[in-house]
Design a protein around this motif. Structure first.
Motif, short mmCIF file in Angstrom:
data_model
loop_
_atom_site.label_atom_id
_atom_site.label_comp_id
_atom_site.label_asym_id
_atom_site.label_seq_id
_atom_site.Cartn_x
_atom_site.Cartn_y
_atom_site.Cartn_z
N GLY A 103 22.88 -13.34 -1.42
CA GLY A 103 23.30 -14.58 -2.05
C GLY A 103 24.35 -14.42 -3.13
N HIS A 104 24.17 -13.47 -4.04
CA HIS A 104 25.12 -13.35 -5.13
C HIS A 104 26.50 -12.97 -4.65
CE1 HIS A 104 23.53 -9.24 -4.78
NE2 HIS A 104 24.73 -8.86 -5.20
N GLN A 105 26.63 -12.37 -3.48
CA GLN A 105 27.95 -12.08 -2.93
C GLN A 105 28.66 -13.36 -2.48
OE1 GLN A 105 27.03 -9.35 0.26
NE2 GLN A 105 27.42 -7.58 -1.02
N ALA A 106 27.90 -14.41 -2.21
CA ALA A 106 28.46 -15.63 -1.64
C ALA A 106 28.84 -16.67 -2.69
CB ALA A 106 27.47 -16.24 -0.65
N LEU A 111 22.09 -26.15 -6.39
CA LEU A 111 22.53 -25.27 -5.31
C LEU A 111 21.63 -24.05 -5.20
CD1 LEU A 111 26.40 -25.21 -5.89
CD2 LEU A 111 25.14 -26.47 -4.13
N SER A 112 21.46 -23.62 -3.98
CA SER A 112 20.68 -22.42 -3.73
C SER A 112 21.45 -21.20 -4.23
CB SER A 112 20.40 -22.28 -2.24
OG SER A 112 19.81 -21.04 -1.96
N GLY A 113 20.74 -20.18 -4.64
CA GLY A 113 21.37 -18.92 -5.01
C GLY A 113 21.74 -18.10 -3.79
N TYR A 114 21.41 -18.63 -2.60
CA TYR A 114 21.65 -17.92 -1.36
C TYR A 114 22.41 -18.81 -0.39
CZ TYR A 114 17.93 -15.15 -3.39
OH TYR A 114 17.20 -14.39 -4.24
N LEU A 115 22.74 -18.25 0.76
CA LEU A 115 23.34 -19.05 1.83
C LEU A 115 22.27 -19.97 2.41
CD1 LEU A 115 25.19 -16.12 3.59
CD2 LEU A 115 26.20 -17.84 2.10
N ARG A 116 22.63 -21.24 2.61
CA ARG A 116 21.68 -22.22 3.17
C ARG A 116 22.41 -23.11 4.15
NH1 ARG A 116 16.70 -24.20 0.22
NH2 ARG A 116 16.91 -25.80 1.80
N ARG A 117 21.97 -23.10 5.39
CA ARG A 117 22.64 -23.91 6.41
C ARG A 117 22.57 -25.39 6.12
NH1 ARG A 117 20.71 -22.21 12.13
NH2 ARG A 117 18.77 -22.79 11.19
N ASP A 118 21.50 -25.85 5.49
CA ASP A 118 21.41 -27.28 5.20
C ASP A 118 22.21 -27.68 3.96
OD1 ASP A 118 19.75 -26.12 3.31
OD2 ASP A 118 18.09 -27.53 3.63
N GLU A 119 22.80 -26.72 3.27
CA GLU A 119 23.60 -27.00 2.08
C GLU A 119 25.07 -27.21 2.42
OE1 GLU A 119 22.69 -24.86 -1.75
OE2 GLU A 119 24.71 -24.09 -1.37
N SER A 120 25.55 -26.51 3.45
CA SER A 120 26.96 -26.60 3.80
C SER A 120 27.18 -26.19 5.25
CB SER A 120 27.77 -25.66 2.89
OG SER A 120 29.10 -25.56 3.35
N PRO A 121 28.09 -26.87 5.95
CA PRO A 121 28.40 -26.44 7.31
C PRO A 121 29.11 -25.08 7.34
CG PRO A 121 29.88 -28.20 6.62
CD PRO A 121 28.83 -28.06 5.55
N ASP A 152 27.98 -22.47 5.71
CA ASP A 152 26.94 -21.44 5.68
C ASP A 152 26.36 -21.37 7.09
OD1 ASP A 152 27.51 -21.40 3.00
OD2 ASP A 152 25.53 -22.03 2.33
N VAL A 153 26.90 -20.49 7.91
CA VAL A 153 26.52 -20.47 9.33
C VAL A 153 25.15 -19.84 9.57
CG1 VAL A 153 28.89 -20.57 10.16
CG2 VAL A 153 27.82 -18.34 9.76
N VAL A 154 24.61 -19.13 8.59
CA VAL A 154 23.25 -18.63 8.65
C VAL A 154 22.61 -18.82 7.29
CG1 VAL A 154 23.75 -16.86 10.39
CG2 VAL A 154 23.83 -16.27 7.99
N GLY A 155 21.31 -18.83 7.28
CA GLY A 155 20.58 -18.83 6.02
C GLY A 155 20.18 -17.39 5.74
N ALA A 156 20.61 -16.86 4.63
CA ALA A 156 20.30 -15.47 4.32
C ALA A 156 20.04 -15.31 2.83
CB ALA A 156 21.46 -14.56 4.74
N SER A 157 19.03 -14.55 2.52
CA SER A 157 18.77 -14.27 1.12
C SER A 157 18.42 -12.81 0.91
CB SER A 157 17.62 -15.14 0.61
OG SER A 157 16.43 -14.85 1.31
N HIS A 158 18.25 -12.09 1.96
CA HIS A 158 17.81 -10.71 1.86
C HIS A 158 18.92 -9.76 2.26
CE1 HIS A 158 14.81 -7.63 1.48
NE2 HIS A 158 13.92 -8.55 1.21
N ALA A 159 18.92 -8.60 1.68
CA ALA A 159 19.95 -7.61 1.97
C ALA A 159 19.75 -6.99 3.35
CB ALA A 159 19.92 -6.52 0.90
N SER A 160 20.83 -6.41 3.87
CA SER A 160 20.87 -5.65 5.12
C SER A 160 20.99 -6.53 6.37
CB SER A 160 19.67 -4.71 5.26
OG SER A 160 19.59 -3.82 4.18
#
Length: 131
Positions: free
Chosen positions: A5-8, A30-40, A42-50
């Motif tokens: 998230g912090h990279q985004a 706003l989410s601290g991570y990528l969220r698909r329901d927040e923006s078109p 954000d093509v995936v929801g991701a909050s974890h590394a790797s």
């Protein structure tokens, strides 16, 4: 494809969320991570590394199946690169020979000290670049 998230954060600023950025990580904000329901964008929801290489590989495979022509880029940190999911994705990407760009943010930072053979190899590569 951002790994954590912090990279985004800059991605959020550039994709229409600048006015609400002050609300990041606040209740109702706003989410601290990528969220698909927040923006078109954000093509995936991701909050974890790797996860970025695996997700990017999926996007590259879908692109090829649809016969489209665009670049797919995964950004991953040096600490996250040592995660099992990232290593499995690297192995699969090499086997499938997908056109995929992987950018490594090697800032020698992680939740704890980076250790292991991959970390040592990355340090050697960085030393070679300085010669």
């Amino acid at each position: 494809m951002w790994d954590t998230g912090h990279q985004a954060y800059v991605h959020k600023l550039l994709t229409g969320r600048r006015e609400r950025f002050y609300t990041i990580r606040q209740f109702g904000g706003l989410s601290g991570y990528l969220r698909r329901d927040e923006s078109p964008y954000d093509v995936v929801g991701a909050s974890h590394a790797s996860t970025s290489i695996s997700a990017a590989l999926g996007l590259a495979a879908a692109r090829d199946l649809q016969r489209k022509d665009f670049k797919v880029v995964a950004i991953i940190g040096d600490g996250a690169l040592t995660g099992g999911m990232a290593l499995e994705a690297l192995n699969s990407a090499g086997y499938l020979k997908k056109n995929l760009i992987i950018a490594i943010n090697d800032n020698d930072k992680s939740i704890s000290d980076n250790v292991g053979a991959l970390h040592e190899y990355m340090k050697q590569l960085a030393a070679c670049k300085q010669l």
